[in-house]
Write an enzyme that holds these catalytic residues in place. Structure first.
Site, PDB file in Angstrom:
ATOM      1  N   ASP A 458      10.458  63.128  10.965  1.00  0.00           N
ATOM      2  CA  ASP A 458      11.509  62.119  10.839  1.00  0.00           C
ATOM      3  C   ASP A 458      11.980  61.990   9.393  1.00  0.00           C
ATOM      4  OD1 ASP A 458      13.212  60.113  11.682  1.00  0.00           O
ATOM      5  OD2 ASP A 458      11.652  58.866  12.582  1.00  0.00           O
ATOM      6  N   ASP A 537      18.909  57.864  18.308  1.00  0.00           N
ATOM      7  CA  ASP A 537      18.061  56.722  18.644  1.00  0.00           C
ATOM      8  C   ASP A 537      18.689  55.900  19.760  1.00  0.00           C
ATOM      9  OD1 ASP A 537      16.062  57.312  16.927  1.00  0.00           O
ATOM     10  OD2 ASP A 537      16.592  55.839  15.400  1.00  0.00           O
TER      11      ASP A 537
END
Ligand code: DGJ
Length: 720
Positions: A458, A537
């Site tokens: 990430d 997301d």
């Protein structure tokens, strides 16, 4: 041979299976773009092509207005330069003379042509390197600069691609724009006189724009000429498309020249990242088919390129930072029971990471959450026949961490200005070798000590205060000149690639997923070293339809991760039936991200049913040709979105249909399939049989009566 040299070694023809790209060495070392399009049947026709030059006025180049392959700064050409440099004696531009060319067969997929330009006094060399992937109808272009002088050369712009389109050839520019939770929106703009720029100055690829373009005149999904390109780079980049008053369109792109500098000391050299480009005469679907196949066969890392992606479970939306070994074990049991093949623990397993305010940088297993270490969870996951994966964010540090206390000089900063924090975190300077060594060390140890098969890598903020400091006498000071600090943007990307390549080399069994708050770092540079990407997301199925639809223009379905999550969705509280959520997530590489503790038996059984079914069709979804039958975003709105996949051998096809804007009650919709063998017979799930021609021309009727209706239509080739 995929490269022909003709006309006294002045003309170079790059040929792929179906396309050709022609360039000419014009007088004075000016490299002119001649042709890019369908391959011609007779090679002599490439000789007959005439350069496009308009002689005009004293306000334009004396040699005439033309389409270039290389624009050095300092001449009477005012579009974005391909290259700009100066040296320490104050010379701001150079006369580039064509020296020679070199042809090299790199492997059975790739032949390279290098055209070498030399500055008149013979101190610097520029190579324009073209890679021809004949079988894939793709070409790459990059630039290499070699400083053969005793002095330093400072590069101020060095772009990978420069190409021109003749007047009337293209009139529309397609690109992908967005934001966090709204990536990959397809935008199409008419080209008019002036310059259009898309770029990132955020340190990474970005959610806001993607280093990909397509240009066309009047293409549709299935018909017409489309030219497209992908920059393989994960840092600051730009693409400029520029139309002049003569109708000529110049397009260039690569690493941006914004806050860019690269100092080449004596005998140093520099290479820009490759820009991969292609042409299709079969519209936007044809374009995507070329790009997807090329990514699956050539770009994605070879260790996992040929493997189908596993159905994963990720616990982020279920537990967020509230991680405990018992809860993760329980989720793993439920994930295994519905058919997941890989269990991934997300953020919150390490250091003092109880929220986003602390812990990043301290990569030890949290003892309170895992009193017996991670192995307890890993063994449990393996006993359930799943592989284990883990989340990491190696490029970041929270101020509230041991790492920051020890190494405040490891983050980008301006010495006299407060840090700008985002998500309470700062970006580590991966240009520093001690930072890279730190990451290689803790990540290497984590992988060596545990049976980990998957990493979600990430990166949750953009850069700010791009400065480099060193610690001396208890203070943090800039010790490098400003132009040297400007190199940090690309040094970061180089450092990132070095660390990932190191991890991949040492642990080839590990699948890596690139993530940057969703789709903030998706490009062919990162996809040369990571196997898949977290698309967004935003896991709301309705929003996901347009995000995934847009992503499909540029990126392949095998690499695109899509999860089934909870309803109402965390982002917008939208309630969407489970079937619809499952079907949307089955459009790429399938995962589950909901809190399975909250799903009742009926929901778990339904999810299990779709996961089992997905496993039957996933080869076609992940490796087939994708057709966008009807879009959720483009202005000619239908009341449905339709996405079809056809296996390479055309024996199998799966069509996903989604209600998307039903109004005024029931409607009958005609669905015409694509890409089937017109002569062959196909049978659907109900046993109905007809030819490919029937399904593609007469089509089927789909009755829509309810919001969030979705359906999968499957066809198998059969005997008459
Ligand atoms: C952003 C990612 O995109 C999410 O899926 C999740 O991993 C969080 N970061 C964790 O902090």
């Amino acid at each position: 041979m995929s490269v022909e040299v003709m006309c006294n070694e002045q003309r170079f023809v790059l040929e792929t299976a179906n396309t050709a790209y022609v360039l000419d060495m014009h007088e004075g070392g000016h490299l002119q773009h001649i042709y890019w399009g369908k391959k011609l049947a007779h090679k002599c026709d490439y000789k007959a092509m005439r350069p496009f030059v308009i002689a005009h006025s004293s306000f334009e180049a004396t040699r005439g207005v033309m389409g270039y392959e290389f624009i050095p700064w300092g001449e009477m050409v005012y579009s974005e330069p391909t290259f700009k440099a100066s040296n320490s004696t104050g010379e701001r531009g150079f006369d580039w003379i064509y020296e020679d060319y070199k042809l090299e067969i790199i492997n059975d997929q790739l032949t390279e042509l290098s055209l070498c330009l030399k500055d008149k006094i013979g101190r610097y060399r520029i190579q324009l390197i073209y890679g021809v992937y004949e079988e894939y109808d793709m070409i790459s272009r990059r630039l290499a600069v070699i400083n053969e002088s005793e002095d330093q050369l400072t590069l101020e712009a060095a772009r990978s691609l420069q190409v021109a389109f003749k007047p009337g050839q293209v009139s529309r520019f397609t690109h992908l724009a967005g934001k966090w939770v709204g990536e990959f929106q397809v935008l199409q703009e008419t080209l008019s006189e002036g310059r259009k720029t898309i770029d990132s100055r955020r340190g990474t690829t970005s959610h806001q724009a993607n280093p990909w373009f397509a240009v066309d005149a009047d293409a549709t999904e299935e018909t017409g000429d489309v030219w497209f390109g992908h920059l393989a780079y994960s840092g600051n980049w730009d693409i400029h498309v520029e139309k002049d008053a003569f109708g000529l369109v110049q397009l260039c792109g690569g690493m941006t020249d914004f806050d860019f500098s690269k100092v080449l000391k004596a005998n140093e050299s520099f290479e820009t990242p490759p820009f991969f480009i292609g042409y299709s005469e079969n519209g936007f679907s044809g374009m995507s088919h070329l790009a997807h196949r090329f990514q699956r066969d050539v770009i994605l890392p070879k260790d996992h390129r040929d493997h189908l992606r596993k159905v994963l479970y990720n616990s982020w939306e279920a537990t967020y930072f509230d991680v405990s070994v018992d809860e993760q074990k329980r989720l793993a049991e439920k994930a295994a029971a519905i058919g997941c093949e890989l269990f991934v623990i997300d953020d919150g397993w390490f250091g003092e990471r109880h929220s986003d305010q602390a812990g990043l940088g301290d990569w030890y297993v949290n003892q309170d959450k895992f009193p017996n270490g991670l192995s307890e969870l890993i063994s449990h996951v393996e006993s359930l026949n799943m592989a284990f994966g883990i989340w990491v964010e190696p490029e970041m540090v929270n101020k509230d961490s041991q790492l920051y206390d020890q190494h405040p000089d490891w983050v980008y900063q301006f010495s006299n200005k407060n840090h700008t924090e985002a998500r309470h975190q700062l970006v580590l300077n991966l240009g520093k070798k001690e930072v890279r060594a730190y990451i290689k060390n803790w990540l290497g140890e984590l992988l060596a000590k545990h049976d980990i098969h998957f990493i979600k890598w990430d990166m949750n903020r953009a850069f700010s205060e791009p400065g480099i400091v060193e610690k001396s006498h208890g203070a943090l000071n800039h010790t490098k000149m400003s132009h040297e600090q400007q190199q940090l943007w690309m040094e970061h990307v180089k450092g990132l690639y070095e660390v990932i390549d190191h991890i991949k080399r040492k642990h080839p069994h590990v699948v890596i997923e690139t993530c940057s708050g969703g789709g903030g770092r998706v490009d062919l540079g990162i996809l040369q070293r990571t196997d898949q990407f977290w698309t967004s997301d935003n896991t709301d199925a309705v929003d996901r339809l347009s995000i995934q639809y847009g992503a499909s223009f540029a990126y392949n379905a095998k690499a695109m991760m899509c999860w089934i999550t909870d309803s109402p969705n965390w982002l917008n509280q939208r309630e969407v039936p489970l079937t619809y959520r499952c079907h949307v997530a089955m459009l790429g590489a399938l995962g589950v991200g909901g809190n399975l503790d909250h799903w009742d038996d009926i929901e778990l059984a339904e999810a299990a049913k779709w996961i089992a079914y997905y496993k039957e069709i996933r080869r076609t979804v992940q490796e087939g040709n994708q057709y966008r039958l009807a879009s959720p975003t483009i202005s000619s709105r239908t009341n449905y979105t339709g996405i079809q996949y056809v296996s390479e051998d055309k024996k199998h096809s799966v069509v996903f249909l989604f209600e998307d804007g039903l109004k005024y009650g029931e409607q009958l919709t005609l669905i015409k399939f694509k890409g089937l063998d017109p002569e062959a017979y196909y049978k659907d799930q109900s046993g109905f049989k007809a030819t490919g021609s029937f399904f593609m021309n007469a089509g089927i009727q789909w009755q829509l009566s309810k919001q969030y209706t979705s359906e999968i239509y499957e066809l198998h080739k059969c005997e008459e």
